[in-house]
Scaffold this active site. Sequence first.
Site, mmCIF file in Angstrom:
data_model
loop_
_atom_site.group_PDB
_atom_site.id
_atom_site.type_symbol
_atom_site.label_atom_id
_atom_site.label_comp_id
_atom_site.label_asym_id
_atom_site.label_seq_id
_atom_site.Cartn_x
_atom_site.Cartn_y
_atom_site.Cartn_z
ATOM 1 C CB ALA A 66 -0.921 -0.001 1.213
ATOM 2 N N GLY A 111 0.761 -5.557 0.512
ATOM 3 C CA GLY A 111 -0.124 -5.725 -0.630
ATOM 4 C C GLY A 111 0.580 -6.263 -1.859
ATOM 5 C CD GLU A 114 -2.424 -8.790 1.560
ATOM 6 O OE1 GLU A 114 -3.278 -9.243 2.349
ATOM 7 O OE2 GLU A 114 -2.215 -7.573 1.418
ATOM 8 C CD GLU A 134 0.232 -6.569 5.322
ATOM 9 O OE1 GLU A 134 -0.150 -6.557 4.154
ATOM 10 O OE2 GLU A 134 0.988 -7.471 5.783
#
Length: 261
Positions: A66, A111, A114, A134
């Site tokens: 992110a 992210g 992911e 995270e």
Amino acid sequence: MMEESVRFEREGHIGLITLNRPDELNALNYETLERLGNLIEQVRLDAKEIRVVIVKAEGRAFSAGADLKERRTLTEQQVRRNVRKIRDVFTALERLPQPTIAMINGFAFGGGFELALACDFRYAVAEAKMGLTEVSLGIIPGAGGTQRLSRLIGPSKAKELILTARRIQAQEAYQIGFVNAVAKDTEELCELAMGLANEILANAPLAVYQAKSAIDRGSSVDLQTGLDIETMCYEVIIPTTDRLEALEAFREKRKPVFKGE
């Protein structure tokens, strides 16, 4: 003219999705997620022509996750919007009928990890570092990391990586089953990804799509339900011209010419 944050190109039947924010380590801001989501939808609608998808990135990072610069400017409501967006985009990627290959050329954190996890296959260069980091930032993985990683490598190992926010190198990622293979450099990384793509392209595309669907849909159900799903996917293939072409090619001792029909 400003460069697009995500580019799309085609090489024959291979679709190439490229994250293109190298100066920001391909961090995923809202604009990038919108662009990525739109491209994924276009790829889904063009499944007859685009039969394999490769996700890659410019620069020295696959994606640092992110965009934290953007996150600092967002309200709580906007953060919720972004989390929903990234989750939905990665789910759309995972649900593409086409096989998807992630080329991890460098950092893949949060992210970015992911994003790779939502693909069917992952190749990484030896120097790549990756992880779900995270909890070190006061949050948890919100784009499928807690769910997809535990299904891929098992709950205990997934907890170890997520709860420690550990960063691992490509070889360890290979050993635990996160990546399919490790390349010595970006040239070999491209060769691995394109080689797999071309192996897949040699086969009947509708059969490939249904086989992927049977595996994905059957992976979280009991065996009997999975066998029923396999039967349904098989029955989709029976009336296709590609199946008949394969039988005719076998009779004539030649390679079949598949059209995705």
